[in-house]
Design an enzyme around this catalytic site. Structure first.
Site, short mmCIF file in Angstrom:
data_model
loop_
_atom_site.label_atom_id
_atom_site.label_comp_id
_atom_site.label_asym_id
_atom_site.label_seq_id
_atom_site.Cartn_x
_atom_site.Cartn_y
_atom_site.Cartn_z
CG ASP A 207 93.37 154.02 60.67
OD1 ASP A 207 93.02 155.08 60.10
OD2 ASP A 207 92.94 152.90 60.36
CE LYS A 341 90.47 144.29 64.38
NZ LYS A 341 89.06 144.53 64.01
NE ARG A 370 90.57 146.21 67.24
CZ ARG A 370 89.43 145.72 67.75
NH1 ARG A 370 89.49 144.90 68.77
NH2 ARG A 370 88.26 146.03 67.22
P1 PGA Z 1 88.96 148.59 64.73
O1 PGA Z 1 89.53 148.55 63.26
O2 PGA Z 1 90.10 148.48 65.67
O3 PGA Z 1 88.25 149.90 64.79
O4 PGA Z 1 87.99 147.43 64.86
C1 PGA Z 1 90.61 147.75 62.89
C2 PGA Z 1 90.28 146.97 61.64
O5 PGA Z 1 89.12 146.95 61.20
O6 PGA Z 1 91.12 146.32 61.05
ZN ZN Z 2 89.31 145.34 59.65
#
Ligand code: PGA
Ligand code: ZN
Length: 429
Positions: A207, A341, A370
Site C-alpha cells: 500500500d 471494506k 484493500r
Molecule cells: P487487506 O488489508 O486489504 O490486505 O485485507 C487492509 C487492512 O487490513 O486494513
Molecule cells: Zn486492517
C-alpha cells in the site's frame, strides 16, 4: 435506463485478476472495478474465483464476468440506474444466498458501483451527492485521511509484525492541507529512513508505506515522530496503527517475530502483554486509533482493551464488514469503530446500511481500500457522501492509492466554500 452491461477481467495492483464493468445508459458509459485483500474471513461475501490452476494460479474471474454478461445483465437492463436499492435487490433476488456465493460478491459489487455512478449522472449530480441522497446524509464531509507511512505484516517484506503505521492530519483546516501535511511528512520520513536504514529501507509495501527492516513498532513510531517534527506538524498530526494481529496469533499468543529469520522466542506475547504494550504506546506517542489489536476471534480481549478508553478501537477481521458481527459488537461494546471494506459487503445499498448501523451506535467509521486495488476512486465519493469522517487509502505513493486521494482533492475543489473537512471531528463527523 440501463441499456447494456459489459464486464471484463482486468488486473489489480498486485497483478491478480479482478472484475470491471462498463454499464451503459442513455446518458453514457459508467465504469467500475472491485478491489480484493489479503485478509479474508468466514462471514464476508464470497469473492468468486475460477480456481483453474493453469491460469493466474487459480485466481481468474472469468466465471464472475460471464455471470454479469448473462444473468445479471438480463435482469437489470431497462431499470432506472438512480434506483440503487432496486438494482441491488434485483441482484440479491437472483443470488438467493446469504453470502453471495451464487453470483459472486465481486460480480455484484462491480455492477452495483457502476450503477451508482450511472445513477448520479441520471440525476445530474456529483457521485458523492447521489450517495448522500441515497443514505439520507444531509451534509457531505471530507474525511481525515489515515495515510500509511510504514508498512509491515503481510503487506511488506521486512520483519515488522504490525501491518501499518498511519498518520492522521487532524489539525489541518481542509483536506488539501491534510494531504500536503501527509505528503511532506512522508518525504521527510524517506530521508530519515535513508539516513538510518540505508536506501533499501525506502522500499515500499503493497500500500506504498516504507518498509525499513525495523523489528519493533516503537522503532517505527520513533521514525515517524521525527518525520512529523522535521515537517513542522508536531501536535497537528496524530498516529494510528493497524496491528492486523490475526496474522500473527498462534494459539493464544502473539508472535511479534513472525517474519524474522532468527527468532529468539522472546517476542511471544500473551493477550495481557499486548494490552500492556498498547497502553504504553498510547502514553508515549500521540496514537488515537488502533485497528485489529487482537486475533479476530478474541472478542473478550478486544472488549477489555476498548473499555480502557485509550483510543479508537477498530474492528477489521473481527467484523468483516458483516452486519450481524457489527450488531453483536455494538451490543457487547467490543470495539468502537468499523473498518468498512465494500467488497466484503457486496452492494452499495448494504454498504450504506452497515455504515448507518455503526454511526447510529456513535461508532467511528473508516471507509477502507484493500491491498489489491484498482484505479477506481469510488470509495472517495462514498466516504464524502456518507460523511464518515475517516478514510484509509494507503500511502501517497502508487497510482491506485492516489486515485482515491486525488478524487477527494477534486471533490473539495468542487464543493468550494461549502466544503467541510472533518478534522477534529474525525470520529463523529
Ligand atoms: P487487506 O488489508 O486489504 O490486505 O485485507 C487492509 C487492512 O487490513 O486494513
Ligand atoms: Zn486492517
Amino acid at each position: 435506463a440501463i441499456t447494456r452491461i459489459k464486464a471484463r477481467q482486468i488486473l489489480d495492483s498486485r497483478g491478480i485478476p479482478t472484475v470491471e464493468v462498463d454499464l451503459y445508459t442513455n446518458k453514457g458509459m459508467y465504469r467500475a472495478s472491485v478491489p480484493s485483500g489479503a485478509s479474508t474471513g468466514m462471514y464476508e461475501a464470497v469473492e468468486m474465483r475460477d480456481g483453474e490452476k493453469g491460469k493466474f494460479l487459480g485466481k481468474g474471474v472469468s466465471k464472475a464476468v460471464n455471470i454479469i454478461n448473462a444473468k445479471i445483465s438480463e435482469a437489470l437492463i431497462g431499470m432506472d440506474p438512480a434506483l440503487q436499492s432496486q438494482i441491488d435487490q434485483a441482484m440479491m433476488g437472483l443470488d438467493k444466498t446469504e453470502n453471495k456465493a451464487e453470483l459472486g460478491a465481486n460480480a455484484m459489487l462491480a455492477v452495483s458501483i457502476a450503477a451508482c455512478k450511472a445513477g448520479a449522472a441520471e440525476k445530474e449530480v456529483p457521485l458523492y451527492k447521489h450517495i448522500a441522497d441515497l443514505s439520507g446524509t444531509s451534509n457531505p464531509i471530507l474525511p481525515v485521511p489515515a495515510i500509511t507511512v510504514i508498512s509491515g505484516g503481510k503487506h511488506a517484506g521486512n520483519n515488522l509484525a504490525v501491518q501499518e503505521i498511519m498518520i492522521l492530519p487532524i489539525g489541518a483546516s481542509n483536506f488539501g492541507e491534510a494531504m500536503q501535511m501527509g505528503c511532506e511528512t512522508y518525504q521527510h520520513l524517506k530521508v530519515i529512513i535513508l539516513e538510518r536504514n540505508g536506501s533499501s529501507g525506502c522500499n515500499v509495501g503493497v500500500d506504498g508505506g516504507f518498509a525499513p527492516n525495523i523489528s519493533s513498532i516503537a522503532e517505527g513510531l520513533d521514525l515517524v515522530k521525527v518525520a512529523i517534527d522535521r515537517a513542522g506538524y508536531n501536535g497537528r498530526i496524530k498516529l494510528a496503527i493497524d496491528v492486523a494481529a490475526t496474522d500473527f496469533c498462534i494459539g493464544k499468543k502473539y508472535d511479534l517475530d513472525f517474519k524474522a529469520p532468527n527468532k529468539s522466542g522472546q517476542n511471544f506475547k500473551t493477550g495481557e502483554d499486548m494490552i500492556e504494550m498498547y497502553t504504553q504506546l498510547c502514553t508515549e506517542y500521540p496514537i488515537v486509533s488502533i485497528e485489529q489489536p487482537f486475533d479476530k476471534d478474541d472478542w473478550e480481549r478486544t472488549k477489555l482493551f476498548t473499555s480502557l478508553g485509550k483510543c479508537q478501537v477498530v474492528g477489521d477481521d473481527l467484523l468483516m464488514s458483516n452486519p450481524k458481527c457489527i450488531e453483536r459488537a455494538i451490543h457487547e461494546s467490543t470495539c468502537n469503530a468499523l473498518l468498512l471494506k465494500v467488497n466484503q459487503v457486496g452492494t452499495v445499498t448494504e454498504a450504506i446500511e452497515v455504515v448507518k448501523k455503526a454511526k447510529d451506535a456513535h461508532w467511528g467509521v473508516i471507509i477502507s481500500h484493500r491491498s489489491g486495488e484498482t484505479e477506481d476512486s469510488f470509495i472517495a465519493d462514498l466516504a464524502v457522501g456518507l460523511a464518515t469522517g475517516q478514510i484509509k487509502a494507503g500511502a501517497p505513493c502508487r497510482g491506485e492509492r492516489l486515485a482515491k486521494y486525488n478524487q477527494l482533492l477534486r471533490i473539495e475543489e468542487e464543493l468550494g466554500a461549502e466544503a467541510t473537512y472533518s478534522g477534529e471531528n474525525w470520529r463523529q463527523a
